[in-house]
Design an enzyme around this catalytic site. Structure first.
Site, PDB file in Angstrom:
ATOM      1  CB  SER A 163      86.572  72.858 -78.280  1.00 57.37           C
ATOM      2  OG  SER A 163      86.379  74.057 -78.973  1.00 57.37           O
ATOM      3  CG  MET A 164      91.960  75.808 -79.522  1.00 55.22           C
ATOM      4  SD  MET A 164      92.127  77.503 -78.940  1.00 55.22           S
ATOM      5  CE  MET A 164      93.747  77.870 -79.633  1.00 55.22           C
TER       6      MET A 164
END
Length: 283
Positions: free
Chosen positions: A99-100
Site C-alpha cells: 500500500s503506502m
C-alpha cells in the site's frame, strides 16, 4: 530498541524504529497506512524460516518512530529509506512494500537507483498515479482525498474505523479472512499514529510516480486483490503492470486491500516463488 536518525525537528531527533533479524539476503518490509512494521508478522516469520535477513521499520509518524510535524511526502520517505539502506549497508536487497509502502519503493528506485537492490515487490500499489488530472483521467477525483482529510480532522478515530472497514472489506470478510480481534488490533495501531502524519499522508497518496516507473530496472512483482476497496485494482496494479518490462502481476481473486493479513498463504507463495527464482534479466 534500535533506531536510526534521519533528521531533526527543532531540538528533537527524528528517529526511525527498525527491527533487523536473521541472516542471508536482506528483505526490507515497508508497511502500509496507518500501521507499522508489526503488521508484517505473517510474512516475516516464513521469510526468516526460509533463510532471509528480514528488516522492518516504522515510517516517520507511525508505530514507534518519531512523530514530527513535517516530512510526510515521498521525497522525504524515500530519503529516510536511503538512510536505513546506507546505515545498515544493505546490498542485494529485496524491497517489499504494501500500500503506502509501495510509494517508498517506487520513489527510492526512481531516485536512488538499484545499486543496493536486487528486486522489488509491490503489494496493492499506489503507482502509477492515483489522482485524476487532465493528463491522468484514469485517476481518482481529488474531492475524495479532500473528504478523507476532512474526516481525519473531524474525528480521526471514526475515520480509522471507516478505513479498516475498507482495508479488510470487513462486512463480507469478518470471520472468514479476518477476525474481530485482528480488526481491533489494526485499528489500535492506527490510533497510535501521528494525527498530523495521518492527515498529511493523504497528500502523499496523490504523488505522481509516472516519472519514477521508467527508471525501475529490476524485476518487480505486483500482488493485489481485485476487490481492493482502498486502492482500486484497475487504477493501480492492473494499470501499472504493463508499464514495467520486468514486471509480473499476481491477482488474488476476491481479495481486499489488506492482503498481508487476509491472504498470507497466497502472498507468501507468490513472494517465495519470486525471490527464490533465478534472477530475471534487467532492462
Amino acid at each position: 530498541m534500535p533506531f536510526i536518525t534521519v533528521g531533526t525537528e527543532n531540538s528533537a531527533p527524528i528517529d526511525l524504529y527498525y527491527e533487523d533479524h536473521g541472516q542471508g539476503q536482506p528483505i526490507v518490509l515497508i508497511h502500509g497506512f496507518p500501521f507499522n512494521g508489526a503488521t508484517w508478522e505473517k510474512m516475516s516469520g516464513p521469510l526468516l524460516a526460509a533463510g532471509y535477513r528480514v528488516i522492518t521499520y516504522d515510517r516517520r509518524g507511525f508505530g514507534s518512530s518519531a512523530q514530527p510535524t513535517m516530512g510526510y511526502d515521498y521525497d522525504t520517505f524515500a530519503a529516510d529509506l536511503d538512510v536505513l539502506m546506507t546505515e545498515l549497508d544493505l546490498r542485494d536487497t529485496i524491497l517489499v512494500g504494501h500500500s503506502m509502502g509501495t510509494g517508498e519503493v517506487t520513489r527510492y528506485l526512481g531516485t536512488y537507483g538499484a545499486d543496493r537492490v536486487d528486486r522489488a515487490v509491490l503489494m496493492a500499489p499506489l503507482a502509477p498515479y492515483l489522482l485524476q488530472t487532465k493528463d491522468n483521467p484514469e485517476g481518482v477525483e481529488k474531492s475524495l482525498f479532500d473528504g478523507f482529510q476532512q474526516a481525519i480532522i473531524a474525528d480521526r478515530f471514526a475515520y480509522l474505523t471507516q478505513f479498516c472497514d475498507a482495508f479488510f472489506n470487513y462486512s463480507e470478510n469478518r470471520g472468514k479472512w479476518v477476525s474481530e480481534e485482528a480488526y481491533r488490533a489494526h485499528w489500535q495501531i492506527g490510533a497510535q499514529a501521528s494525527a498530523k502524519g495521518t492527515h498529511d499522508s493523504v497528500d502523499a497518496w496523490q504523488t505522481d510516480f509516472r516519472g519514477d516507473v521508467p527508471n525501475i530496472d529490476v524485476p518487480v512483482l505486483i500482488i493485489q486483490g481485485d476487490k481492493d476497496n482502498v486502492l482500486p485494482y484497475p487504477k493501480t496494479g492492473q494499470r501499472l503492470a504493463p508499464m514495467l518490462p520486468n514486471g509480473k502481476l499476481v491477482t488474488l481473486k476476491g481479495a481486499p486491500h489488506g492482503i498481508p493479513w487476509t491472504h498470507p498463504t497466497e502472498v507468501n507463495r507468490a513472494l517465495m516463488e519470486f525471490v527464490g527464482a533465478p534472477s530475471m534479466a534487467r532492462a
